[in-house]
Enzyme design. Sequence first.
Site, PDB file in Angstrom:
ATOM      1  N   TRP A  92      -3.927  -1.659  -1.327  1.00  0.00           N
ATOM      2  CA  TRP A  92      -4.027  -2.916  -2.065  1.00  0.00           C
ATOM      3  C   TRP A  92      -4.490  -3.952  -1.059  1.00  0.00           C
ATOM      4  CZ3 TRP A  92      -1.635  -7.805  -1.932  1.00  0.00           C
ATOM      5  CH2 TRP A  92      -1.861  -8.603  -3.052  1.00  0.00           C
TER       6      TRP A  92
ATOM      7  N   ASN B 255       0.966  -0.533   6.018  1.00  0.00           N
ATOM      8  CA  ASN B 255       1.355  -1.305   4.846  1.00  0.00           C
ATOM      9  C   ASN B 255       2.002  -2.583   5.360  1.00  0.00           C
ATOM     10  OD1 ASN B 255       2.211  -2.238   2.365  1.00  0.00           O
ATOM     11  ND2 ASN B 255       3.963  -0.846   2.234  1.00  0.00           N
ATOM     12  N   GLY B 256       1.529  -3.754   4.905  1.00  0.00           N
ATOM     13  CA  GLY B 256       2.067  -5.026   5.372  1.00  0.00           C
ATOM     14  C   GLY B 256       0.957  -5.963   5.804  1.00  0.00           C
TER      15      GLY B 256
ATOM     16  N   GLU C  57      -1.368  -9.416 -17.549  1.00  0.00           N
ATOM     17  CA  GLU C  57      -1.531  -8.493 -16.431  1.00  0.00           C
ATOM     18  C   GLU C  57      -2.154  -7.173 -16.833  1.00  0.00           C
ATOM     19  OE1 GLU C  57       2.118  -7.486 -14.386  1.00  0.00           O
ATOM     20  OE2 GLU C  57       3.228  -7.266 -16.252  1.00  0.00           O
TER      21      GLU C  57
ATOM     22  N   LYS D 110       2.351  -2.470  -7.507  1.00  0.00           N
ATOM     23  CA  LYS D 110       3.807  -2.547  -7.629  1.00  0.00           C
ATOM     24  C   LYS D 110       4.437  -2.600  -6.241  1.00  0.00           C
ATOM     25  CE  LYS D 110       7.181  -0.675 -10.857  1.00  0.00           C
ATOM     26  NZ  LYS D 110       6.903  -1.641 -11.929  1.00  0.00           N
TER      27      LYS D 110
ATOM     28  N   GLU E  35       7.961 -13.641 -20.146  1.00  0.00           N
ATOM     29  CA  GLU E  35       7.735 -12.235 -19.822  1.00  0.00           C
ATOM     30  C   GLU E  35       6.652 -11.639 -20.719  1.00  0.00           C
ATOM     31  OE1 GLU E  35       8.161  -8.221 -18.431  1.00  0.00           O
ATOM     32  OE2 GLU E  35       8.338 -10.216 -17.560  1.00  0.00           O
TER      33      GLU E  35
ATOM     34  N   ARG F  52       1.055   1.691  -5.950  1.00  0.00           N
ATOM     35  CA  ARG F  52       1.250   0.702  -4.895  1.00  0.00           C
ATOM     36  C   ARG F  52      -0.072   0.113  -4.390  1.00  0.00           C
ATOM     37  NH1 ARG F  52       6.453   1.246  -2.173  1.00  0.00           N
ATOM     38  NH2 ARG F  52       5.475   0.179  -0.430  1.00  0.00           N
TER      39      ARG F  52
ATOM     40  N   CYS G 264       0.846  -1.196   0.000  1.00  0.00           N
ATOM     41  CA  CYS G 264       0.000   0.000   0.000  1.00  0.00           C
ATOM     42  C   CYS G 264       0.880   1.245   0.000  1.00  0.00           C
ATOM     43  CB  CYS G 264      -0.904  -0.003   1.229  1.00  0.00           C
ATOM     44  SG  CYS G 264      -1.851  -1.530   1.431  1.00  0.00           S
TER      45      CYS G 264
ATOM     46  N   LYS H 106       3.161  -9.915 -19.460  1.00  0.00           N
ATOM     47  CA  LYS H 106       2.744  -8.555 -19.808  1.00  0.00           C
ATOM     48  C   LYS H 106       1.310  -8.564 -20.339  1.00  0.00           C
ATOM     49  CE  LYS H 106       5.946  -6.007 -18.619  1.00  0.00           C
ATOM     50  NZ  LYS H 106       6.008  -6.985 -17.540  1.00  0.00           N
TER      51      LYS H 106
ATOM     52  N   HIS I 207       3.875 -31.801 -26.726  1.00  0.00           N
ATOM     53  CA  HIS I 207       3.673 -32.729 -25.608  1.00  0.00           C
ATOM     54  C   HIS I 207       2.413 -32.372 -24.820  1.00  0.00           C
ATOM     55  CE1 HIS I 207       7.438 -34.749 -26.326  1.00  0.00           C
ATOM     56  NE2 HIS I 207       8.072 -33.584 -26.325  1.00  0.00           N
TER      57      HIS I 207
END
Length: 605
Positions: free
Chosen positions: A73, A99-100, A487, A600, A480, A27, A2, A484, A503
Amino acid sequence: MCGIVGYVGPQNAVPLLLEGLHQLEYRGYDSAGIAVTDSGGLQVVKTAGKVSNLRKIVPAALAASSGIAHTRWATHGEPNDRNAHPHTDERRRIAIVHNGVLENSEQLRAQLTADGVQLASETDSEVLAHLISRSEATTLEDAVREALHQVEGTYGIIVLDADRPGELVAARRGSPIVLGVGDQEMLIASDVAALVRYTQTVIYLDDDELATVSADGYHTSTMDAESTTKFPTSVDLTSDEYELGSHPDFMHKEIHEQRAAVDRCLRGRLDRRFMSARLDGIGLSPREYQQIRRVKLLGCGSAYYAGQVGAGMIEELARIPADAEPASEFRYRNPVIDSDTLYVAISQSGETLDTLAAVHELKRKGGRVIGLVNVVSSSIARECGSGIFLHAGPEASVAATKSFTNMSVALALLALELGRVRDLSLAEGRRLVQGLDDLPGHIDEILGAEEEIASIAKRYANAEHMFFIGRVRGWPVAREGAQKLKEISYIHAEAYQSSELKHGPLALIDPNMPTVAVVPDDELLSKNISTIEEIKARGGPIIAVTDADLPSGLVTDVIRIPRAQPELAAITLSVPLQLFSYHLAKTLGRDIDRPRNLAKSVTVE
């Protein structure tokens, strides 16, 4: 995870706090809130949604000389008005932003409920406000310290007491807290992005450290109430670096900053006398490099995929066994730590909790670990004490772009230096130094083809699923690229090694399943072409990203890039996939910088 902000000083805190939240919205953006002390006592305004929602409901007349703010968040409790921060005690004297994650919050909530406390939210954070309020300590700092001794988990917090409007108390364990020192004013935040508009003088708190701040200054101490000495440092950032300029969003801006970012990453690090790299921040002598028998790269998300790119380059150029592993899994499998292994912790923010925890485990077991981070004074940088600074500049969009590219470039430099102290010849070193020199120009050329890439991307906006495939050097690029796309566009995307497609996954190929094939012009070109033929035979549309000349009619669409040195091709192959995902998501009307459910700087497990 956050964003938190605090202010105390002569200015009206409200606009400063709101602007700070705006800068930290990457964040977290599930909900937002503000708490200030004015003549009427503690005033709290909070709401579900983004900071823009909060701005609309904050009274225009609200003014105060101190306050705290939060953009969330969610980890505990759905995003709504009730669960938004700041949280208060029942008397509305104490307000906190956090935050946490508090791991023993359920037990603490049960204890508080048994004592008759009426909890107002579903969050873990609210318990802190009640614990602080119930303390009989004579100072706010001691009350906060007493409360924190009762919690388990991670926190970056700021506490406001309506009875002490001239001071704030902050503390950290596992989540960053930085103080901003102004002219007769102090600021607190979880990231310098919220501070640089007002000051470039900052102080970073260490784990298990508290700070009491007032307009006149600050005092820091440990959890055992011992004073600590903290010296301010200057940050080489300005508020302009957090502005969009002519770009529609930060992801677009940061994609287009990659030439300059790579220039900064390479500057002063190419040794043209010995055709090697100069990485003074690692602090190892050639003899110590010679003693390294293995390299292990640790990261999460895009940092992990960059680690895979780096591992491939290290094995190719230095002929040392190298592999990448998700940092989130590393410490939980009780890894064997070797004294002759070089461990590399990779993180854009330098605060990624899983990666930081891996660093702690490595240091506890005597491992040699260096950091590869984008924030000089971050927790991982300080814990490692040595490493490679990315020089990517601020990255505000949730999706990694220039940080991924600079991680890969920095790891190419490490691979070159390791190679040159071993068996990589001077001629080969010269070839790779020239290849690294060419990278900024190659990136410019790719960005110059944005309109063409955008037109290809728009043709696939109706796809519900996509495959991304690649071999060896192309495999981490495919991973990657798939990340991208999913997300920021919310299209389901899977990455596979090209050799694995037959396979099982090949069963999903049909005219509605596009495949993005990463095809470098290397010794595996013919094998990649064979895989594409298998997809084509089953009617699957194919978008090739390549620096090779493919047979006419082989693929549906092709994104051509400049030819790089083969060992460096993963770097240039990644950039067009950023543009492809960006424009596909843009066509779908997605919120590019703030994709749903993500944030982020992940400071929770």
